[in-house]
Design a protein around this motif. Structure first.
Motif, PDB file in Angstrom:
ATOM      1  N   VAL A   1       8.703 -10.905  -7.231  1.00 55.00           N
ATOM      2  CA  VAL A   1       9.327  -9.842  -6.454  1.00 55.00           C
ATOM      3  C   VAL A   1       8.248  -9.136  -5.649  1.00 55.00           C
ATOM      4  CG1 VAL A   1       9.101  -8.037  -8.213  1.00 55.00           C
ATOM      5  CG2 VAL A   1      11.006  -7.948  -6.586  1.00 55.00           C
ATOM      6  N   THR A   2       8.665  -8.602  -4.468  1.00 56.57           N
ATOM      7  CA  THR A   2       7.738  -7.894  -3.587  1.00 56.57           C
ATOM      8  C   THR A   2       8.303  -6.522  -3.250  1.00 56.57           C
ATOM      9  OG1 THR A   2       6.893  -9.936  -2.600  1.00 56.57           O
ATOM     10  CG2 THR A   2       6.611  -7.915  -1.329  1.00 56.57           C
ATOM     11  N   VAL A   3       7.453  -5.513  -3.373  1.00 54.80           N
ATOM     12  CA  VAL A   3       7.806  -4.152  -2.967  1.00 54.80           C
ATOM     13  C   VAL A   3       6.906  -3.813  -1.778  1.00 54.80           C
ATOM     14  CG1 VAL A   3       7.898  -1.726  -3.636  1.00 54.80           C
ATOM     15  CG2 VAL A   3       8.455  -3.516  -5.310  1.00 54.80           C
ATOM     16  N   GLY A   4       7.501  -3.446  -0.643  1.00 58.52           N
ATOM     17  CA  GLY A   4       6.744  -3.261   0.585  1.00 58.52           C
ATOM     18  C   GLY A   4       5.928  -1.991   0.640  1.00 58.52           C
ATOM     19  N   ASP A   5       5.105  -1.879   1.689  1.00 58.25           N
ATOM     20  CA  ASP A   5       4.283  -0.684   1.901  1.00 58.25           C
ATOM     21  C   ASP A   5       5.173   0.557   1.967  1.00 58.25           C
ATOM     22  OD1 ASP A   5       2.218  -2.478   2.144  1.00 58.25           O
ATOM     23  OD2 ASP A   5       1.956  -2.209   4.311  1.00 58.25           O
ATOM     24  N   GLY A   6       4.719   1.601   1.300  1.00 57.70           N
ATOM     25  CA  GLY A   6       5.404   2.885   1.392  1.00 57.70           C
ATOM     26  C   GLY A   6       6.778   2.930   0.755  1.00 57.70           C
ATOM     27  N   ALA A   7       7.157   1.901   0.021  1.00 58.60           N
ATOM     28  CA  ALA A   7       8.482   1.879  -0.614  1.00 58.60           C
ATOM     29  C   ALA A   7       8.471   2.709  -1.889  1.00 58.60           C
ATOM     30  CB  ALA A   7       8.890   0.447  -0.910  1.00 58.60           C
ATOM     31  N   LEU A   8       9.674   2.981  -2.393  1.00 55.49           N
ATOM     32  CA  LEU A   8       9.844   3.799  -3.596  1.00 55.49           C
ATOM     33  C   LEU A   8      10.862   3.134  -4.492  1.00 55.49           C
ATOM     34  CD1 LEU A   8       9.545   6.968  -4.778  1.00 55.49           C
ATOM     35  CD2 LEU A   8      11.878   7.041  -3.949  1.00 55.49           C
ATOM     36  N   THR A   9      10.550   3.078  -5.802  1.00 53.37           N
ATOM     37  CA  THR A   9      11.572   2.638  -6.761  1.00 53.37           C
ATOM     38  C   THR A   9      11.953   3.819  -7.626  1.00 53.37           C
ATOM     39  OG1 THR A   9      10.011   1.947  -8.488  1.00 53.37           O
ATOM     40  CG2 THR A   9      10.561   0.323  -6.794  1.00 53.37           C
ATOM     41  N   ALA A  10      13.231   3.973  -7.855  1.00 52.10           N
ATOM     42  CA  ALA A  10      13.715   5.099  -8.645  1.00 52.10           C
ATOM     43  C   ALA A  10      13.408   4.879 -10.120  1.00 52.10           C
ATOM     44  CB  ALA A  10      15.215   5.270  -8.442  1.00 52.10           C
ATOM     45  N   SER A  11      13.164   5.954 -10.838  1.00 51.63           N
ATOM     46  CA  SER A  11      12.875   5.864 -12.269  1.00 51.63           C
ATOM     47  C   SER A  11      13.989   5.136 -13.001  1.00 51.63           C
ATOM     48  CB  SER A  11      12.715   7.263 -12.856  1.00 51.63           C
ATOM     49  OG  SER A  11      11.619   7.919 -12.267  1.00 51.63           O
ATOM     50  N   GLY A  12      13.567   4.294 -13.959  1.00 56.10           N
ATOM     51  CA  GLY A  12      14.539   3.583 -14.765  1.00 56.10           C
ATOM     52  C   GLY A  12      15.179   2.399 -14.084  1.00 56.10           C
ATOM     53  N   SER A  13      14.625   1.961 -12.972  1.00 53.50           N
ATOM     54  CA  SER A  13      15.228   0.854 -12.223  1.00 53.50           C
ATOM     55  C   SER A  13      14.741  -0.497 -12.729  1.00 53.50           C
ATOM     56  CB  SER A  13      14.900   0.968 -10.729  1.00 53.50           C
ATOM     57  OG  SER A  13      15.540   2.089 -10.151  1.00 53.50           O
ATOM     58  N   VAL A  14      15.632  -1.498 -12.616  1.00 54.85           N
ATOM     59  CA  VAL A  14      15.258  -2.894 -12.814  1.00 54.85           C
ATOM     60  C   VAL A  14      15.309  -3.546 -11.446  1.00 54.85           C
ATOM     61  CG1 VAL A  14      15.823  -5.071 -13.936  1.00 54.85           C
ATOM     62  CG2 VAL A  14      16.194  -2.908 -15.150  1.00 54.85           C
TER      63      VAL A  14
ATOM     64  N   ALA B   1       0.825  -1.206   0.000  1.00 55.24           N
ATOM     65  CA  ALA B   1       0.000   0.000   0.000  1.00 55.24           C
ATOM     66  C   ALA B   1       0.861   1.258   0.000  1.00 55.24           C
ATOM     67  CB  ALA B   1      -0.907  -0.014   1.229  1.00 55.24           C
ATOM     68  N   ASN B   2       0.363   2.291  -0.654  1.00 54.75           N
ATOM     69  CA  ASN B   2       0.967   3.624  -0.638  1.00 54.75           C
ATOM     70  C   ASN B   2       2.427   3.620  -1.090  1.00 54.75           C
ATOM     71  OD1 ASN B   2      -1.428   4.937   0.476  1.00 54.75           O
ATOM     72  ND2 ASN B   2      -0.924   3.793   2.337  1.00 54.75           N
ATOM     73  N   ALA B   3       2.762   2.705  -1.985  1.00 55.24           N
ATOM     74  CA  ALA B   3       4.101   2.701  -2.578  1.00 55.24           C
ATOM     75  C   ALA B   3       4.121   3.644  -3.779  1.00 55.24           C
ATOM     76  CB  ALA B   3       4.479   1.290  -3.001  1.00 55.24           C
ATOM     77  N   PHE B   4       5.330   3.958  -4.217  1.00 52.92           N
ATOM     78  CA  PHE B   4       5.501   4.809  -5.402  1.00 52.92           C
ATOM     79  C   PHE B   4       6.491   4.110  -6.326  1.00 52.92           C
ATOM     80  CE2 PHE B   4       7.100   8.071  -8.143  1.00 52.92           C
ATOM     81  CZ  PHE B   4       6.047   8.940  -8.331  1.00 52.92           C
ATOM     82  N   ILE B   5       5.977   3.716  -7.495  1.00 53.59           N
ATOM     83  CA  ILE B   5       6.819   3.027  -8.477  1.00 53.59           C
ATOM     84  C   ILE B   5       7.214   4.049  -9.530  1.00 53.59           C
ATOM     85  CG2 ILE B   5       6.980   1.103 -10.084  1.00 53.59           C
ATOM     86  CD1 ILE B   5       6.595   0.319  -7.116  1.00 53.59           C
ATOM     87  N   GLY B   6       8.514   4.356  -9.591  1.00 55.10           N
ATOM     88  CA  GLY B   6       8.980   5.377 -10.514  1.00 55.10           C
ATOM     89  C   GLY B   6       8.810   4.977 -11.969  1.00 55.10           C
ATOM     90  N   SER B   7       8.768   5.979 -12.829  1.00 55.65           N
ATOM     91  CA  SER B   7       8.589   5.730 -14.258  1.00 55.65           C
ATOM     92  C   SER B   7       9.674   4.802 -14.797  1.00 55.65           C
ATOM     93  CB  SER B   7       8.621   7.054 -15.022  1.00 55.65           C
ATOM     94  OG  SER B   7       7.543   7.869 -14.627  1.00 55.65           O
TER      95      SER B   7
END
Length: 448
Positions: free
Chosen positions: A393-406, A379-385
């Motif tokens: 794969v799992t991305v946790g609550d409130g996490a952020l991935t930087a744009s252009g990331s693999v 919940a409330n995560a931000f997946i960059g462009s």
């Protein structure tokens, strides 16, 4: 009273000029036979028997998918409608009630009409219609609701040919009576076939009651050619559009919205132009579907907005107030309340928590060439462009991935994940490369 259905679906449909059995040609994104099964199922029948013949294997597979409780029996030789019903009767052994015989290529008969047939007290009840142009239809000779006989066009007198009450072929009969009458049918006719219509004369000969129930001619439309199928599609879509508007759906350009047989849309839904619904779509009240969207096998909750130019595929489950924007494809994924997927994204085999934002160009890389894998985002995560999420794969609550990331490893709640190569800049190198390339191009032109 207990009801059983016999659906005749054995014909080859030679005029369709097709390898596909006629009843499997699609109308409203569903095989023709699905329409007969759906209308009949509204009566809650105890048994459903489908008679297959031409392309029986394909018909059997389709029926199993459409109605798993239906039983398919084989008519190895197509020797007429009476012979087809005879193949179905052993499957009704022990059944006590009323049998309704339908046709797999007659898709427009309404449940209300079948209910009237089922409620008729007569031993045999035939569905008739007043024809605008009776043509070569069989004529129903009746006094009021009492049916005296059915006369085929070729056997009719001039006076009988003037009758406009025609036979649809659909009938209802007590199961025991039907079995007895069908067993006595003969094939002493030019085609050498056993005609189901002959049961009326046989019933009258026994002193049994025969009646007519009527319906509008449009309900009895049968499909025999590709042209008739196209006309039927136009009629089907017109009916579905009218029903949607009556049920409180707004369509900005109704003629460009295409429905499937099982499309369900709640009130106060807004549909833009050029929308196509495949099978299995449910849209709850208050959602908006913008222009140029294709949806199938999906569920859209209240307040969601979809499109324009979005595609929702089977298994897409969207909670309330989800936004799926332009050029987004969602397949076999659950999007929690308030998720935003603005544009240029593919979400396949994913679970997205509420309030999460999915940036442009995000892809869940769900397929390794052999197996499918799931991506889970809290919940409330931000997946960059332009994030590539390599499942599983799992991305946790409130996490952020930087744009252009693999992203190939799990991301803890609240963490920032970067998975891209370090940028390297070479001052002046671009200018040198362009100069060299332009010189090579000029040399090539000079040599030519």
């Amino acid at each position: 009273m207990a009801i059983a259905l016999i659906v005749l679906a054995a014909g080859q449909g030679t005029r369709m000029n097709s390898d596909l059995p006629k009843v499997l040609h699609r109308l409203g994104a569903a095989p023709l036979v699905a329409h007969a099964l759906a209308a009949g199922r509204a009566l809650e029948p105890e048994r459903v028997i489908v008679v297959a013949g031409h392309g029986a294997e394909a018909v059997t597979k389709a029926v199993a998918r459409l109605d798993p409780e239906a039983e398919v029996v084989l008519q190895e030789e197509q020797l007429g409608t009476g012979h087809a019903v005879a193949q179905a009767l052993p499957a009704l052994a022990g059944f006590e009630g009323r049998v309704i015989v339908l046709y797999g290529d007659t898709p427009f008969i309404r449940p209300e009409t079948l209910e009237a047939l089922a409620a008729s007290p007569a031993d045999v009840t035939v569905l008739g219609f007043e024809a605008a142009d009776p043509g070569r239809y069989g004529r129903l000779v009746a006094q009021g609701a009492t049916l005296e006989r059915i006369v085929e066009f070729k056997d009719a007198t001039e006076a009988e040919r003037a009758i406009t009450l025609c036979n649809s072929g659909v009938l209802a009969c007590d199961a025991a009576v039907l079995a007895r009458l069908v067993a006595g049918l003969g094939n002493d006719n030019a085609a050498g076939e056993y005609y189901l219509t002959d049961v009326v004369a046989a019933a009258r000969a026994e002193g049994l009651a025969a009646e007519v129930v009527t319906c509008p001619e449009a309900e009895t439309l049968g499909i025999n050619t590709r042209a008739e199928l196209a006309r039927a599609e136009a009629l089907f879509q017109a009916r579905m559009r009218a029903e949607a508007q009556e049920n409180g759906v707004t369509m900005t350009d109704p003629a460009t919205v295409w429905f499937a047989l099982d499309t369900y849309i709640g009130r106060d839904v807004v549909l833009g132009p050029n929308i196509v619904f495949g099978p299995g779509v449910t849209i709850e009240s208050g959602a908006t579907i913008e222009a140029f969207c294709h949806l199938e096998g999906c569920h859209i909750s209240r307040g969601a907005t979809i499109g324009p130019f979005a595609r929702l595929r089977p298994g897409a489950e969207l909670a309330e107030d989800v936004h799926v924007g332009n050029f987004v494809e969602v397949k076999n994924s659950i999007l929690g309340e308030g998720v935003k997927v603005g544009h240029l994204t593919y979400l396949g085999d994913a679970d997205i928590g509420e309030g999460t934002n999915i940036g442009a160009g995000t892809v869940t890389c769900n397929y390794d060439g052999v197996f499918k894998h799931r991506t889970t985002i809290g919940a409330n995560a931000f997946i960059g462009s332009d994030t590539m999420l390599v499942a599983p794969v799992t991305v946790g609550d409130g996490a952020l991935t930087a744009s252009g990331s693999v992203i190939t490893n799990d991301v803890a709640p609240g963490a920032l994940a970067l998975g891209r190569a370090k940028q390297v800049s070479k001052p002046g190198l671009a200018t040198k490369l362009f100069e060299r390339l332009r010189a090579q191009k000029a040399s090539l032109k000079k040599g030519a």
